[in-house]
Design a protein around this motif. Structure first.
Motif, PDB file in Angstrom:
ATOM      1  N   VAL A  60       0.858  -1.189   0.000  1.00  0.00           N
ATOM      2  CA  VAL A  60       0.000   0.000   0.000  1.00  0.00           C
ATOM      3  C   VAL A  60       0.896   1.243   0.000  1.00  0.00           C
ATOM      4  N   PRO A  61       0.561   2.270  -0.773  1.00  0.00           N
ATOM      5  CA  PRO A  61       1.357   3.506  -0.775  1.00  0.00           C
ATOM      6  C   PRO A  61       1.511   4.066   0.636  1.00  0.00           C
ATOM      7  N   PRO A  62       2.632   4.755   0.924  1.00  0.00           N
ATOM      8  CA  PRO A  62       2.927   5.227   2.285  1.00  0.00           C
ATOM      9  C   PRO A  62       1.825   6.063   2.919  1.00  0.00           C
ATOM     10  N   GLY A  63       1.178   6.934   2.165  1.00  0.00           N
ATOM     11  CA  GLY A  63       0.153   7.800   2.738  1.00  0.00           C
ATOM     12  C   GLY A  63      -0.988   7.052   3.393  1.00  0.00           C
ATOM     13  N   PRO A  64      -1.721   6.253   2.610  1.00  0.00           N
ATOM     14  CA  PRO A  64      -2.875   5.530   3.183  1.00  0.00           C
ATOM     15  C   PRO A  64      -2.517   4.283   3.971  1.00  0.00           C
ATOM     16  N   ARG A  65      -1.258   3.876   3.951  1.00  0.00           N
ATOM     17  CA  ARG A  65      -0.872   2.613   4.599  1.00  0.00           C
ATOM     18  C   ARG A  65      -1.238   2.602   6.083  1.00  0.00           C
ATOM     19  N   ALA A  66      -1.002   3.711   6.770  1.00  0.00           N
ATOM     20  CA  ALA A  66      -1.279   3.754   8.214  1.00  0.00           C
ATOM     21  C   ALA A  66      -2.770   3.651   8.500  1.00  0.00           C
ATOM     22  N   LEU A  97       8.625   4.104  12.382  1.00  0.00           N
ATOM     23  CA  LEU A  97       9.546   4.550  13.426  1.00  0.00           C
ATOM     24  C   LEU A  97      10.891   4.945  12.840  1.00  0.00           C
ATOM     25  N   GLU A  98      11.363   4.181  11.869  1.00  0.00           N
ATOM     26  CA  GLU A  98      12.624   4.537  11.213  1.00  0.00           C
ATOM     27  C   GLU A  98      12.494   5.873  10.502  1.00  0.00           C
ATOM     28  N   GLY A  99      11.339   6.091   9.846  1.00  0.00           N
ATOM     29  CA  GLY A  99      11.107   7.372   9.205  1.00  0.00           C
ATOM     30  C   GLY A  99      11.013   8.502  10.214  1.00  0.00           C
ATOM     31  N   GLU A 125       4.785  20.830   1.741  1.00  0.00           N
ATOM     32  CA  GLU A 125       6.049  20.879   1.011  1.00  0.00           C
ATOM     33  C   GLU A 125       7.208  21.325   1.886  1.00  0.00           C
ATOM     34  N   GLU A 126       6.966  22.306   2.760  1.00  0.00           N
ATOM     35  CA  GLU A 126       8.044  22.793   3.621  1.00  0.00           C
ATOM     36  C   GLU A 126       8.546  21.688   4.544  1.00  0.00           C
ATOM     37  N   ILE A 127       7.617  20.924   5.096  1.00  0.00           N
ATOM     38  CA  ILE A 127       7.989  19.839   6.011  1.00  0.00           C
ATOM     39  C   ILE A 127       8.732  18.741   5.260  1.00  0.00           C
ATOM     40  N   VAL A 128       8.227  18.367   4.097  1.00  0.00           N
ATOM     41  CA  VAL A 128       8.895  17.349   3.288  1.00  0.00           C
ATOM     42  C   VAL A 128      10.268  17.836   2.855  1.00  0.00           C
ATOM     43  N   GLY A 129      10.357  19.121   2.543  1.00  0.00           N
ATOM     44  CA  GLY A 129      11.623  19.678   2.103  1.00  0.00           C
ATOM     45  C   GLY A 129      12.711  19.630   3.155  1.00  0.00           C
ATOM     46  N   ARG A 130      12.344  19.714   4.403  1.00  0.00           N
ATOM     47  CA  ARG A 130      13.334  19.699   5.480  1.00  0.00           C
ATOM     48  C   ARG A 130      13.787  18.295   5.857  1.00  0.00           C
ATOM     49  N   ALA A 131      12.965  17.297   5.580  1.00  0.00           N
ATOM     50  CA  ALA A 131      13.291  15.953   6.069  1.00  0.00           C
ATOM     51  C   ALA A 131      13.216  14.860   5.013  1.00  0.00           C
ATOM     52  N   GLY A 132      12.584  15.123   3.883  1.00  0.00           N
ATOM     53  CA  GLY A 132      12.365  14.080   2.898  1.00  0.00           C
ATOM     54  C   GLY A 132      10.992  13.454   3.057  1.00  0.00           C
ATOM     55  N   PHE A 133      10.470  12.898   1.981  1.00  0.00           N
ATOM     56  CA  PHE A 133       9.097  12.399   1.993  1.00  0.00           C
ATOM     57  C   PHE A 133       8.906  11.231   2.956  1.00  0.00           C
ATOM     58  N   ASP A 134       9.748  10.207   2.851  1.00  0.00           N
ATOM     59  CA  ASP A 134       9.563   9.009   3.686  1.00  0.00           C
ATOM     60  C   ASP A 134       9.663   9.351   5.174  1.00  0.00           C
ATOM     61  N   ALA A 135      10.636  10.194   5.524  1.00  0.00           N
ATOM     62  CA  ALA A 135      10.785  10.579   6.923  1.00  0.00           C
ATOM     63  C   ALA A 135       9.576  11.375   7.399  1.00  0.00           C
ATOM     64  N   ALA A 136       9.092  12.297   6.558  1.00  0.00           N
ATOM     65  CA  ALA A 136       7.935  13.108   6.940  1.00  0.00           C
ATOM     66  C   ALA A 136       6.691  12.245   7.125  1.00  0.00           C
ATOM     67  N   VAL A 137       6.501  11.277   6.244  1.00  0.00           N
ATOM     68  CA  VAL A 137       5.340  10.388   6.368  1.00  0.00           C
ATOM     69  C   VAL A 137       5.461   9.533   7.633  1.00  0.00           C
ATOM     70  N   GLY A 138       6.674   9.083   7.963  1.00  0.00           N
ATOM     71  CA  GLY A 138       6.867   8.316   9.194  1.00  0.00           C
ATOM     72  C   GLY A 138       6.423   9.106  10.408  1.00  0.00           C
ATOM     73  N   TRP A 139       6.826  10.379  10.472  1.00  0.00           N
ATOM     74  CA  TRP A 139       6.416  11.227  11.588  1.00  0.00           C
ATOM     75  C   TRP A 139       4.923  11.508  11.537  1.00  0.00           C
ATOM     76  N   TRP A 140       4.411  11.773  10.352  1.00  0.00           N
ATOM     77  CA  TRP A 140       3.019  12.184  10.182  1.00  0.00           C
ATOM     78  C   TRP A 140       2.043  11.087  10.558  1.00  0.00           C
ATOM     79  N   THR A 141       2.447   9.843  10.390  1.00  0.00           N
ATOM     80  CA  THR A 141       1.518   8.717  10.589  1.00  0.00           C
ATOM     81  C   THR A 141       1.801   7.917  11.852  1.00  0.00           C
ATOM     82  N   LEU A 142       2.768   8.327  12.667  1.00  0.00           N
ATOM     83  CA  LEU A 142       3.189   7.489  13.790  1.00  0.00           C
ATOM     84  C   LEU A 142       2.077   7.276  14.811  1.00  0.00           C
ATOM     85  N   ARG A 143       1.239   8.282  15.052  1.00  0.00           N
ATOM     86  CA  ARG A 143       0.123   8.084  15.993  1.00  0.00           C
ATOM     87  C   ARG A 143      -0.830   7.008  15.484  1.00  0.00           C
TER      88      ARG A 143
END
Length: 341
Positions: A60-66, A97-99, A125-143
């Motif tokens: 499943v794509p990273p966005g909807p996976r969580a 968690l790695e992201g 975009e600003e958040i993704v730009g500072r950390a990268g997409f995979d890392a941002a999605v890891g943080w965004w979906t951790l809850r």
């Protein structure tokens, strides 16, 4: 098992087929239907759907996976096979968690500031730009991954099979918490739950000792009440004995019942172990967790119950220690640090 095209079962089948075929348009539509139909799902659809969704999580794509993982957890809470669902969910948790670990480090390295609070959308975009997409999605979906994983870790068999993987997940989580300043308490406690764990308890006032074993205890509030039930309720030491209802809600009966403290929980070095902590905080001495029970220094009340309402737990008294054995353990402990002079 085959279901009609309508309802949750049909949505699962469509989503599963679309993900395997890498059909983004079709999987997007099925993803919406999964969420719309879950509330009306039949029991058989939930039992079948949870493992099927868990099996395709990695694709499943990273966005909807969580979100799909949360649905898997919800299926488990309503009866789906936790052991079959666990590998996919725990693997996804590790990726998140790695992201999140990478995100926390990148956020600090690029100027820091207050960590962004995830919302229902995707990271900007600003958040993704500072950390990268995979890392941002890891943080965004951790809850969301926390919710899904805890539903699986409620089950003793899942905790047992996870084994050493739980240590690595906890290490990653600890790094994320320390770097970000955010707490994921439910996930942290779930990863630390101990099963079939031996415990030596020394009751300082009476000078007696006991060998016990416990499993599925989420926090020290629950442990406190179950210890009081086993030792005071069992007639071994004096003090406040919880009622049968107070003890039952700490084992597997739903709900909460008001109770009061029976002890101060003390570490072997004399430091206080707080009820807000977890049994994993109890130090290991000579290969066994060692806990001292002191008289309560003040009256404290709380709602007895379980930190994880879906997790069965208990504390079992195996035997009273012989006097010589008790004295040997007492020689390894210090007076309570906050004891009256």
């Amino acid at each position: 098992m085959i279901f009609g095209k309508t309802g949750f079962g049909g949505a699962v089948a469509d989503f599963e087929a679309a993900v395997v075929a890498q059909d983004a348009k079709r999987s997007g539509k099925a993803f919406v239907r999964l969420q719309e139909t879950f509330g009306q799902a039949r029991e058989a659809e939930l039992l079948d759907g949870g493992p099927r969704l868990a099996a395709v999580l990695e694709e499943v794509p990273p966005g909807p996976r969580a979100v799909v993982a949360v649905l898997v957890g919800a299926c488990v809470e309503r009866g789906a096979d936790a052991e079959r669902c666990a590998p996919g969910v725990l693997a996804g948790l590790r990726t998140a968690l790695e992201g999140a670990e990478a995100f926390a480090g990148a956020w600090r390295a690029t100027g820091g500031g207050e960590f962004p609070v995830p919302d229902a959308g995707e990271p900007g975009e600003e958040i993704v730009g500072r950390a990268g997409f995979d890392a941002a999605v890891g943080w965004w979906t951790l809850r969301q991954w926390e919710m899904a994983a805890v539903a699986l870790l409620n089950h003793r068999a899942v905790r047992g099979r996870a084994g050493e993987d739980r240590r690595e997940l906890l290490r990653l989580l600890t790094t994320v918490e320390e770097t970000s300043g955010q707490q994921f308490r439910s996930l942290g406690y779930a990863l630390q739950v101990l099963d079939d764990e031996p415990l030596v308890v020394l009751h300082r006032t009476s000078g007696t000792g006991y060998a016990l074993r416990f499993f599925g205890v989420g926090d020290n509030f629950q442990l406190h009440t179950l210890l009081a039930d086993a030792l005071i309720g069992g007639g071994h030491v004096e003090g406040y004995a919880p009622s049968s209802q107070e003890a039952a809600v700490c084992r597997e009966t739903p709900g909460q019942v008001d109770t009061v403290g029976s002890f101060d929980l003390t570490a072997p070095d004399g430091g206080r172990l707080w009820n807000e902590g977890a049994p994993a905080d109890i130090p290991v001495v000579d290969g066994v967790r060692l806990l001292v029970l002191d008289e309560p220094s003040y009256r404290r009340s709380w709602p007895a119950g379980r930190f994880f309402p879906g997790m069965r737990g208990d504390v079992i008294l195996e035997r009273a220690l012989e006097q010589e054995e008790t004295e040997r353990w007492f020689a390894l402990v210090s007076p309570a640090k906050d004891a009256p002079a």
